[in-house]
Structures are given as C-alpha cells and as structure tokens.
Design a protein around this motif. Structure first.
Motif, short mmCIF file in Angstrom:
data_model
loop_
_atom_site.label_atom_id
_atom_site.label_comp_id
_atom_site.label_asym_id
_atom_site.label_seq_id
_atom_site.Cartn_x
_atom_site.Cartn_y
_atom_site.Cartn_z
N ALA A 264 0.80 -1.24 0.00
CA ALA A 264 0.00 0.00 0.00
C ALA A 264 0.83 1.28 0.00
CB ALA A 264 -0.93 0.00 1.22
N PHE A 265 2.07 1.20 0.39
CA PHE A 265 2.86 2.41 0.66
C PHE A 265 3.11 3.26 -0.59
CE2 PHE A 265 7.00 4.58 1.51
CZ PHE A 265 6.58 5.37 2.57
N ALA A 266 3.35 2.62 -1.71
CA ALA A 266 3.73 3.36 -2.92
C ALA A 266 2.68 4.37 -3.35
CB ALA A 266 4.03 2.39 -4.05
N ASN A 267 1.41 4.08 -3.07
CA ASN A 267 0.32 4.93 -3.55
C ASN A 267 -0.25 5.86 -2.48
OD1 ASN A 267 0.33 3.81 -6.20
ND2 ASN A 267 -0.75 2.00 -5.42
N CYS A 268 0.42 5.96 -1.33
CA CYS A 268 -0.12 6.82 -0.28
C CYS A 268 0.60 8.17 -0.26
CB CYS A 268 -0.04 6.14 1.09
SG CYS A 268 1.61 6.11 1.81
N ASP A 269 -0.11 9.17 0.26
CA ASP A 269 0.49 10.49 0.45
C ASP A 269 1.14 10.61 1.82
OD1 ASP A 269 -0.47 12.04 -2.01
OD2 ASP A 269 -2.35 11.20 -1.24
N ALA A 270 0.63 9.84 2.77
CA ALA A 270 1.20 9.85 4.12
C ALA A 270 0.96 8.50 4.76
CB ALA A 270 0.56 10.96 4.97
N CYS A 271 1.87 8.13 5.63
CA CYS A 271 1.76 6.86 6.34
C CYS A 271 1.97 7.12 7.83
CB CYS A 271 2.80 5.87 5.82
SG CYS A 271 2.84 4.30 6.72
N ILE A 272 1.01 6.70 8.64
CA ILE A 272 1.07 6.88 10.09
C ILE A 272 1.17 5.50 10.72
CG2 ILE A 272 -0.07 7.85 12.11
CD1 ILE A 272 -1.57 9.74 10.21
N MET A 273 2.35 5.19 11.24
CA MET A 273 2.62 3.85 11.75
C MET A 273 2.39 3.80 13.26
SD MET A 273 3.59 1.74 9.28
CE MET A 273 4.62 0.53 10.10
N SER A 274 1.12 3.63 13.65
CA SER A 274 0.82 3.59 15.08
C SER A 274 0.76 2.17 15.63
CB SER A 274 -0.51 4.30 15.36
OG SER A 274 -1.59 3.58 14.81
N ALA A 275 0.92 1.16 14.77
CA ALA A 275 0.88 -0.23 15.23
C ALA A 275 2.06 -0.54 16.14
CB ALA A 275 0.88 -1.18 14.04
N ALA A 276 1.84 -1.44 17.10
CA ALA A 276 2.90 -1.92 17.98
C ALA A 276 3.38 -3.27 17.43
CB ALA A 276 2.39 -2.07 19.40
N VAL A 277 4.26 -3.19 16.45
CA VAL A 277 4.73 -4.39 15.75
C VAL A 277 5.78 -5.11 16.60
CG1 VAL A 277 5.74 -5.27 13.61
CG2 VAL A 277 4.31 -3.22 13.56
N ALA A 278 5.68 -6.43 16.68
CA ALA A 278 6.65 -7.21 17.45
C ALA A 278 8.05 -7.05 16.87
CB ALA A 278 6.25 -8.68 17.45
N ASP A 279 9.02 -6.85 17.73
CA ASP A 279 10.42 -6.73 17.30
C ASP A 279 11.06 -8.10 17.06
OD1 ASP A 279 10.49 -3.91 17.47
OD2 ASP A 279 10.69 -4.06 19.65
N TYR A 280 10.49 -9.13 17.71
CA TYR A 280 11.05 -10.48 17.59
C TYR A 280 9.93 -11.49 17.35
CZ TYR A 280 15.35 -8.52 19.50
OH TYR A 280 16.48 -7.76 19.70
N THR A 281 10.27 -12.58 16.70
CA THR A 281 9.33 -13.66 16.43
C THR A 281 10.05 -14.99 16.65
OG1 THR A 281 7.71 -14.49 14.82
CG2 THR A 281 9.86 -13.86 13.95
N PRO A 282 9.35 -16.03 17.06
CA PRO A 282 10.02 -17.32 17.28
C PRO A 282 10.73 -17.83 16.03
CG PRO A 282 7.87 -17.33 18.32
CD PRO A 282 7.94 -16.07 17.51
N LEU A 283 11.94 -18.31 16.21
CA LEU A 283 12.70 -18.87 15.10
C LEU A 283 12.02 -20.11 14.55
CD1 LEU A 283 15.34 -18.73 13.44
CD2 LEU A 283 16.40 -20.17 15.19
N GLN A 284 11.47 -20.92 15.43
CA GLN A 284 10.75 -22.13 15.02
C GLN A 284 9.32 -22.05 15.54
OE1 GLN A 284 12.42 -25.47 14.03
NE2 GLN A 284 14.21 -24.33 13.38
N LYS A 285 8.38 -22.39 14.71
CA LYS A 285 6.98 -22.42 15.11
C LYS A 285 6.51 -23.87 15.06
CE LYS A 285 6.29 -17.79 13.22
NZ LYS A 285 7.71 -17.59 12.87
N ALA A 286 6.11 -24.38 16.20
CA ALA A 286 5.71 -25.78 16.29
C ALA A 286 4.43 -26.04 15.49
CB ALA A 286 5.50 -26.17 17.75
N GLU A 287 4.38 -27.15 14.81
CA GLU A 287 3.21 -27.52 14.02
C GLU A 287 2.04 -27.96 14.91
OE1 GLU A 287 2.80 -27.26 10.73
OE2 GLU A 287 4.78 -26.37 10.54
N GLN A 288 2.37 -28.54 16.07
CA GLN A 288 1.35 -29.01 16.99
C GLN A 288 1.52 -28.30 18.33
OE1 GLN A 288 -0.98 -31.00 15.88
NE2 GLN A 288 0.04 -31.30 13.89
#
Length: 397
Positions: A264-288
């Motif tokens: 979406a960014f290429a077509n916007c005039d302004a972007c306001i990033m108020s989300a609290a995005v995680a800085d880290y994510t698990p290296l492995q995600k268990a299937e079960q």
C-alpha cells in the motif's frame, strides 16, 4: 458560509434549550438548511412553533403525526443531513446514544446517521462530573463524534461550575470550523497501521503485546472524516470501523503487516505507523501444540523486519510518521528513532504518564518534528489526540 449545508439540529429537554432558538437563527442566516428534531421533554422548555418559525421548516418530535397521518422517516432525516448537531444534549440522551437505546425520534436519527455528529452537553455540575456521564461521553468520542465542551457559569440549580452549554455564537463558530476543516484531506490517500501483531509459538500460543488499536483506529476515522481515502492495516483487535472511506486489512504477524504495508505504501500520500509491531518472532513455530512437560521452556527468537525503517529507506514524497513508546530517556530515544528511520515527525508516548498508554481511552503525547520543533500535549481522549496528530500532518501535506 454554510450555503446549501443540511444541518439536523437535535434539541433535548434542558433549560439551555432556549439557546437553540438563537443557534437556529445563526445557522439559517449563514445559508444552512436547518431541520429540527425535539425530544418530548424539550417541548416543555421551548415550543416547536418558535423553532419552526426560525428554521422555516417543520419541527419533528414523533415518528407519527397523528393530525396528518404522516410518518416521520428517521432514516431519511439522518441521510439528508451533512451534520447532526445536538444542542443541548442531556445526560439522559447521552446515555441512550452511548448504549444504543432508541425510544424516540432523535435517538433513531442518531443511530441511522452516516454524517459527522457534534453534541453540546448541558446539565448540572454533579451530573456532568458523574463517572457514568463521563464514560458515556468517552464512548461517543470513541465513535468519532465531536463534543462542544460546556463552559463554566451559573447553573439552574444555583451552583457554579461546569455543565453550562456553550453559547450559540461559539457553537456556530465550531460548525463553521467543522465545514472548513471537513475536506482538508480530500484527494489524499492515508495509510494507517494499528494494533499489535501476534507471533505464533504453536497453533495455540503466541507472543504479543497490550496494544488495543484504539489510537490507530481514531486516526483512521478522523482522516476519513476529513475527506481522505484511508487504508487501515490492523493487527488482531476487537474494534469495528464505521466510515465508508476506510478500507481495512486485518493481519496477524509482523511479516503479514510488512507485506500489506509494502503493497500500500507506494500509492499513499502519508503513512502513520501507530501499530505496535513485534520486534522479535520465534525462530521455530511448532506444528502441533507444545505439551507442558518440563519445568523450563526456552524459545529462540529472531528479529522481525523493522517496517518503519524500511519505509524510511524507500520513501519518496510520502510523509512518514512514527510512534515511540518509552519508559526512560523518552525524548532522547524518540529523537534517535526520528533520525534513524527518516521520519517527518514522531509521536512520543510514555508509560510513566498516569492514565495513558495501552488499552485505555486516554493518551498523553509529545510530537517531535524533524526540524527539532517539539510540542507537548495534555492528557486527552484518543480521538482528541488524533486531532492533534492530524493537525500536524496537515501542515506537511
């Protein structure tokens, strides 16, 4: 100034309803088309004949006119209006609007409305200060409605204090300001992110944070009200969006948000990033689902892509706004983030500010611009904070 604007004026049962006559006169004189809906109790304070004479239109108070056999269509009245203004609004009607109660024509018009809504409270001091009244007001503000704050003065009870409805001339000026302000973002495309991201550990558990998304949603609603088309990219939150100018994309993980924002960014005039995005994510995600066996359980994490820094590296003419939530050396850290991520301005929150932060309806911010200009704001509702942020954005656009 208001030539051709359709204003639906709601009048509730308060001693302040006498001011509605002067308010009606001012709106009509400025060229507005004014229709009036009164509650039953309002007619004890001011007559429909007075308001009909001043508005040059029939005054409505019931769903059905027994003398003419006419049905007063609340949906048509609500859709006709460019603005619904309730002045005065009582504690009783505030409670109905906040809870969705609908036992009269005015509340039915409110629930059917697609246009902006402004309300001017009028009540006695203790009623105004009561926690239930303040909660109801906060609910209406969270819905994107606008409040014209009451002033201080002599009240009907003989007390002195807050609760006195603002004077007609001041309300009229706010209506003028509303229509001047209304289309300031017309033709602009604003990208807003909101809420947390959830980083899965297994099909049941995740790493997340306490972000409610309320700040981002308030920003998106206000941008849409000001005429912008809005792309709202939200993490998993229990919030609804109401404005038709908002296109909502729901994501779960930081990677999902990166992909949606990048698109979406290429077509916007302004972007306001108020989300609290995680800085880290698990290296492995268990299937079960991971079973609870050991007394200790370790998770190896890897960094997520810094979306804000990525956008700062690729932006061309877009205005880029970031948020910083800090617990120490707040301004110093925010200024470093502002420069490092090539932002135009940054909105600083502090978890030290009582009443502000994750989950609540209030926030206290500082806006730091790339030229070093710094503005400090008081604790406010998140809808009012959104106005402060967008006022700054408008200067850039």
């Amino acid at each position: 100034m208001l030539e051709g604007k359709n204003i639906l004026l709601g009048v509730c049962g308060s001693i302040a309803s006498y001011k509605s006559a002067e308010l009606t006169r001012l709106l009509v004189k400025a060229g507005a088309n004014v229709k009036i809906v009164m509650t039953h109790d309002a007619k004890a304070f001011i007559t429909p004949l007075t308001l009909s004479t001043l508005s040059k239109n029939q005054v409505f108070s019931t769903y059905y006119q027994a003398d003419t056999g006419q049905w007063n269509n609340h949906v048509e009245l609500a859709l006709w209006a460019d603005l619904i203004l309730i002045a005065p609004i009582t504690a009783n009607t505030l409670a109905k609007f906040a809870s969705g109660g609908c036992d009269n024509l005015l509340s039915a018009c409110y629930l059917s409305a697609k246009c902006p809504i402004m309300f001017a409270p009028a009540m006695d001091l203790d009623m105004w200060k009561h926690p239930s009244t303040q909660k109801n007001i906060q609910t209406l503000l969270n819905y994107g409605n606008f409040m014209i704050k009451p002033g201080k003065g002599e009240l009907a009870s003989g007390l002195y204090g807050e609760g006195r409805m603002e004077e007609p001339e001041a309300i009229y000026q706010q209506v003028i300001h509303h229509f001047e302000y209304e289309q300031l973002l017309k033709g602009k495309h604003i990208l807003v992110t909101a809420g947390p991201t959830f980083e899965p550990i297994d099909p049941v558990r995740f790493i997340g944070n306490h972000s409610s998304g309320k700040m981002g949603f308030a920003i998106a609603e206000l941008c849409a009200q000001l005429g912008a088309s809005v792309s709202l990219i939200s993490g998993p939150v229990a919030l609804e969006i109401y404005h038709p100018n908002i296109e909502r994309v729901t994501v779960i993980t930081a990677e999902d948000m990166l992909n949606a924002v990048d698109y979406a960014f290429a077509n916007c005039d302004a972007c306001i990033m108020s989300a609290a995005v995680a800085d880290y994510t698990p290296l492995q995600k268990a299937e079960q689902k991971i079973k609870k066996n050991d007394t200790e359980f370790n998770i190896t994490l890897k960094k997520t892509t810094d979306i804000l820094q990525y956008l700062g590296s690729i932006k061309k003419n877009q205005i880029l706004v970031g948020f910083a939530l800090e617990t120490e050396n707040e301004e110093e850290h925010a200024k470093i983030k502002l420069q490092k991520k090539n932002l135009d301005f940054i909105v600083l929150n502090s978890l030290k500010d009582e009443g502000a932060g994750f989950g609540g309806d209030l926030n206290k911010i500082t806006i730091i611009q790339k030229d070093g200009a710094t503005t400090y704001y008081d604790l406010k509702s998140k809808s009012e904070v959104a106005q402060d942020i967008i006022n700054t954005l408008i200067k850039y656009l």
